[in-house]
Design a protein around this motif. Sequence first.
Motif, PDB file in Angstrom:
ATOM      1  N   VAL A  56       0.853  -1.187   0.000  1.00 57.09           N
ATOM      2  CA  VAL A  56       0.000   0.000   0.000  1.00 57.09           C
ATOM      3  C   VAL A  56       0.890   1.238   0.000  1.00 57.09           C
ATOM      4  CG1 VAL A  56      -1.762   1.303   1.270  1.00 57.09           C
ATOM      5  CG2 VAL A  56      -1.787  -1.201   1.322  1.00 57.09           C
ATOM      6  N   GLN A  57       0.660   2.097  -0.946  1.00 58.01           N
ATOM      7  CA  GLN A  57       1.301   3.416  -0.927  1.00 58.01           C
ATOM      8  C   GLN A  57       0.300   4.352  -0.264  1.00 58.01           C
ATOM      9  OE1 GLN A  57       2.065   4.386  -4.998  1.00 58.01           O
ATOM     10  NE2 GLN A  57       3.779   2.958  -5.179  1.00 58.01           N
ATOM     11  N   SER A  58       0.754   5.088   0.747  1.00 61.33           N
ATOM     12  CA  SER A  58      -0.173   5.943   1.488  1.00 61.33           C
ATOM     13  C   SER A  58       0.468   7.278   1.813  1.00 61.33           C
ATOM     14  CB  SER A  58      -0.584   5.254   2.786  1.00 61.33           C
ATOM     15  OG  SER A  58       0.566   5.053   3.606  1.00 61.33           O
ATOM     16  N   SER A  59      -0.366   8.283   1.903  1.00 57.46           N
ATOM     17  CA  SER A  59       0.090   9.584   2.380  1.00 57.46           C
ATOM     18  C   SER A  59      -1.093  10.309   3.003  1.00 57.46           C
ATOM     19  CB  SER A  59       0.691  10.416   1.248  1.00 57.46           C
ATOM     20  OG  SER A  59      -0.289  10.726   0.285  1.00 57.46           O
ATOM     21  N   MET A  60      -0.792  11.053   4.044  1.00 51.27           N
ATOM     22  CA  MET A  60      -1.813  11.860   4.689  1.00 51.27           C
ATOM     23  C   MET A  60      -1.158  13.170   5.125  1.00 51.27           C
ATOM     24  SD  MET A  60      -4.359  11.118   7.938  1.00 51.27           S
ATOM     25  CE  MET A  60      -3.073  10.970   9.180  1.00 51.27           C
ATOM     26  N   SER A  61      -1.825  14.255   4.826  1.00 54.21           N
ATOM     27  CA  SER A  61      -1.443  15.571   5.307  1.00 54.21           C
ATOM     28  C   SER A  61      -2.479  15.913   6.377  1.00 54.21           C
ATOM     29  CB  SER A  61      -1.487  16.569   4.143  1.00 54.21           C
ATOM     30  OG  SER A  61      -1.153  17.851   4.589  1.00 54.21           O
ATOM     31  N   PHE A  62      -2.033  16.043   7.628  1.00 53.98           N
ATOM     32  CA  PHE A  62      -3.001  16.165   8.714  1.00 53.98           C
ATOM     33  C   PHE A  62      -2.418  16.955   9.874  1.00 53.98           C
ATOM     34  CE2 PHE A  62      -4.783  14.442  12.716  1.00 53.98           C
ATOM     35  CZ  PHE A  62      -6.120  14.733  12.518  1.00 53.98           C
ATOM     36  N   ASP A  63      -3.178  17.920  10.326  1.00 58.80           N
ATOM     37  CA  ASP A  63      -2.885  18.657  11.544  1.00 58.80           C
ATOM     38  C   ASP A  63      -4.194  18.696  12.322  1.00 58.80           C
ATOM     39  OD1 ASP A  63      -2.511  20.542  13.554  1.00 58.80           O
ATOM     40  OD2 ASP A  63      -1.345  21.889  12.295  1.00 58.80           O
ATOM     41  N   PRO A  64      -4.237  18.094  13.514  1.00 61.07           N
ATOM     42  CA  PRO A  64      -5.500  18.051  14.262  1.00 61.07           C
ATOM     43  C   PRO A  64      -6.076  19.430  14.574  1.00 61.07           C
ATOM     44  CG  PRO A  64      -3.684  17.117  15.564  1.00 61.07           C
ATOM     45  CD  PRO A  64      -3.144  17.439  14.220  1.00 61.07           C
ATOM     46  N   ALA A  65      -5.242  20.472  14.541  1.00 63.82           N
ATOM     47  CA  ALA A  65      -5.733  21.822  14.809  1.00 63.82           C
ATOM     48  C   ALA A  65      -6.528  22.382  13.630  1.00 63.82           C
ATOM     49  CB  ALA A  65      -4.562  22.754  15.131  1.00 63.82           C
ATOM     50  N   ILE A  66      -6.256  21.875  12.414  1.00 60.14           N
ATOM     51  CA  ILE A  66      -6.982  22.337  11.220  1.00 60.14           C
ATOM     52  C   ILE A  66      -7.365  21.129  10.350  1.00 60.14           C
ATOM     53  CG2 ILE A  66      -6.240  24.752  11.020  1.00 60.14           C
ATOM     54  CD1 ILE A  66      -3.879  23.821   9.326  1.00 60.14           C
ATOM     55  N   PRO A  67      -8.239  20.250  10.862  1.00 59.62           N
ATOM     56  CA  PRO A  67      -8.577  19.024  10.134  1.00 59.62           C
ATOM     57  C   PRO A  67      -9.265  19.279   8.794  1.00 59.62           C
ATOM     58  CG  PRO A  67     -10.056  19.316  11.989  1.00 59.62           C
ATOM     59  CD  PRO A  67      -8.979  20.361  12.120  1.00 59.62           C
ATOM     60  N   GLN A  68      -9.918  20.424   8.653  1.00 58.27           N
ATOM     61  CA  GLN A  68     -10.597  20.720   7.397  1.00 58.27           C
ATOM     62  C   GLN A  68      -9.611  20.849   6.236  1.00 58.27           C
ATOM     63  OE1 GLN A  68     -10.533  22.647  10.103  1.00 58.27           O
ATOM     64  NE2 GLN A  68      -9.969  24.737   9.531  1.00 58.27           N
ATOM     65  N   ASN A  69      -8.327  21.023   6.524  1.00 55.03           N
ATOM     66  CA  ASN A  69      -7.305  21.121   5.480  1.00 55.03           C
ATOM     67  C   ASN A  69      -6.612  19.785   5.210  1.00 55.03           C
ATOM     68  OD1 ASN A  69      -7.863  23.833   5.352  1.00 55.03           O
ATOM     69  ND2 ASN A  69      -6.090  24.471   6.536  1.00 55.03           N
ATOM     70  N   ALA A  70      -7.027  18.739   5.897  1.00 51.27           N
ATOM     71  CA  ALA A  70      -6.369  17.436   5.783  1.00 51.27           C
ATOM     72  C   ALA A  70      -6.710  16.747   4.462  1.00 51.27           C
ATOM     73  CB  ALA A  70      -6.789  16.545   6.947  1.00 51.27           C
ATOM     74  N   SER A  71      -5.848  15.829   4.085  1.00 52.61           N
ATOM     75  CA  SER A  71      -6.105  14.992   2.911  1.00 52.61           C
ATOM     76  C   SER A  71      -5.387  13.660   3.099  1.00 52.61           C
ATOM     77  CB  SER A  71      -5.627  15.678   1.631  1.00 52.61           C
ATOM     78  OG  SER A  71      -4.223  15.832   1.661  1.00 52.61           O
ATOM     79  N   ALA A  72      -5.898  12.642   2.440  1.00 51.97           N
ATOM     80  CA  ALA A  72      -5.279  11.318   2.516  1.00 51.97           C
ATOM     81  C   ALA A  72      -5.504  10.584   1.207  1.00 51.97           C
ATOM     82  CB  ALA A  72      -5.881  10.508   3.667  1.00 51.97           C
ATOM     83  N   GLN A  73      -4.567   9.714   0.890  1.00 46.75           N
ATOM     84  CA  GLN A  73      -4.764   8.864  -0.277  1.00 46.75           C
ATOM     85  C   GLN A  73      -4.034   7.543  -0.092  1.00 46.75           C
ATOM     86  OE1 GLN A  73      -3.501  10.953  -3.793  1.00 46.75           O
ATOM     87  NE2 GLN A  73      -1.426  10.202  -3.618  1.00 46.75           N
ATOM     88  N   PHE A  74      -4.599   6.522  -0.723  1.00 44.39           N
ATOM     89  CA  PHE A  74      -4.049   5.172  -0.696  1.00 44.39           C
ATOM     90  C   PHE A  74      -4.038   4.636  -2.116  1.00 44.39           C
ATOM     91  CE2 PHE A  74      -6.632   5.781   3.092  1.00 44.39           C
ATOM     92  CZ  PHE A  74      -5.814   5.356   4.126  1.00 44.39           C
ATOM     93  N   VAL A  75      -2.995   3.898  -2.444  1.00 41.72           N
ATOM     94  CA  VAL A  75      -2.969   3.125  -3.682  1.00 41.72           C
ATOM     95  C   VAL A  75      -2.615   1.706  -3.266  1.00 41.72           C
ATOM     96  CG1 VAL A  75      -1.914   2.779  -5.943  1.00 41.72           C
ATOM     97  CG2 VAL A  75      -2.238   5.112  -5.070  1.00 41.72           C
ATOM     98  N   MET A  76      -3.545   0.787  -3.484  1.00 43.17           N
ATOM     99  CA  MET A  76      -3.354  -0.608  -3.094  1.00 43.17           C
ATOM    100  C   MET A  76      -3.028  -1.457  -4.314  1.00 43.17           C
ATOM    101  SD  MET A  76      -5.727   0.954  -0.854  1.00 43.17           S
ATOM    102  CE  MET A  76      -7.155   0.895  -1.831  1.00 43.17           C
ATOM    103  N   ASP A  77      -1.995  -2.275  -4.194  1.00 41.38           N
ATOM    104  CA  ASP A  77      -1.631  -3.225  -5.237  1.00 41.38           C
ATOM    105  C   ASP A  77      -2.517  -4.458  -5.051  1.00 41.38           C
ATOM    106  OD1 ASP A  77      -0.549  -5.212  -6.828  1.00 41.38           O
ATOM    107  OD2 ASP A  77       1.525  -4.780  -6.276  1.00 41.38           O
ATOM    108  N   VAL A  78      -3.460  -4.648  -5.955  1.00 40.66           N
ATOM    109  CA  VAL A  78      -4.427  -5.737  -5.813  1.00 40.66           C
ATOM    110  C   VAL A  78      -3.733  -7.107  -5.860  1.00 40.66           C
ATOM    111  CG1 VAL A  78      -6.518  -6.797  -6.755  1.00 40.66           C
ATOM    112  CG2 VAL A  78      -6.294  -4.307  -6.742  1.00 40.66           C
ATOM    113  N   ASN A  79      -2.659  -7.227  -6.637  1.00 40.12           N
ATOM    114  CA  ASN A  79      -1.924  -8.493  -6.693  1.00 40.12           C
ATOM    115  C   ASN A  79      -1.320  -8.891  -5.350  1.00 40.12           C
ATOM    116  OD1 ASN A  79      -2.007  -9.524  -9.452  1.00 40.12           O
ATOM    117  ND2 ASN A  79      -1.002  -7.600  -9.980  1.00 40.12           N
ATOM    118  N   SER A  80      -1.160  -7.914  -4.435  1.00 40.92           N
ATOM    119  CA  SER A  80      -0.509  -8.194  -3.153  1.00 40.92           C
ATOM    120  C   SER A  80      -1.481  -8.710  -2.090  1.00 40.92           C
ATOM    121  CB  SER A  80       0.182  -6.928  -2.636  1.00 40.92           C
ATOM    122  OG  SER A  80      -0.764  -5.994  -2.121  1.00 40.92           O
TER     123      SER A  80
END
Length: 189
Positions: A56-80
């Motif tokens: 799984v390739q993952s990234s999240m931009s997150f600050d609990p003080a400003i959650p409305q600006n957060a983002s996350a994404q995942f790319v899953m290798d189905v073969n894995s």
Amino acid sequence: MNIQTTLKSMFIVGAVSLSMLAHVSAQEWTLTPQTYVGFNVQSMGFSIVKGKFEQVQSSMSFDPAIPQNASAQFVMDVNSVSLSMPSLKNMIMGEDLFYVEKYSTATFKSHEFIALGNYYYSIKGDLTLRGVTQPVTLDTVLKPNTVNPQLLDVKSKAVVNRSDFGMKKAFGGIGEQVNIEVDGQWRKR
């Protein structure tokens, strides 16, 4: 103080505030390798197969003080995918379900984090499976790890219907609904 001076002062305070906000950057995170990213298919209340995406390739931009600006994404290798019932791998990877020969990845990309209080978040985004994109909401708990400040504990869940993504409707005793889960930790980059 006249109205013009008051407006000028308000403008300066607003500009300084925006400038300060621009310098506040969200923290960048990635899932730890031990984190479970997978699915659970049930039929008549019983779990009949669990799958974990090992890559799984993952990234999240997150600050609990400003959650409305957060983002996350995942790319899953189905073969894995590793399955609790390896005998079902050919069927699950085949044309009726994941169709891995044609669609080797699954993705999730958030477009909104909604803070619900007490570390609970509703993360709205798009899930793409088999080339079909559908909106999905992850019910999520994100809280600081009590031992390591470089970690955030995470538990996310969503339920989707297989047929919404072009997968064959329920057959062979496999339920239509699929529970998607993320359980583990995000590590600060």
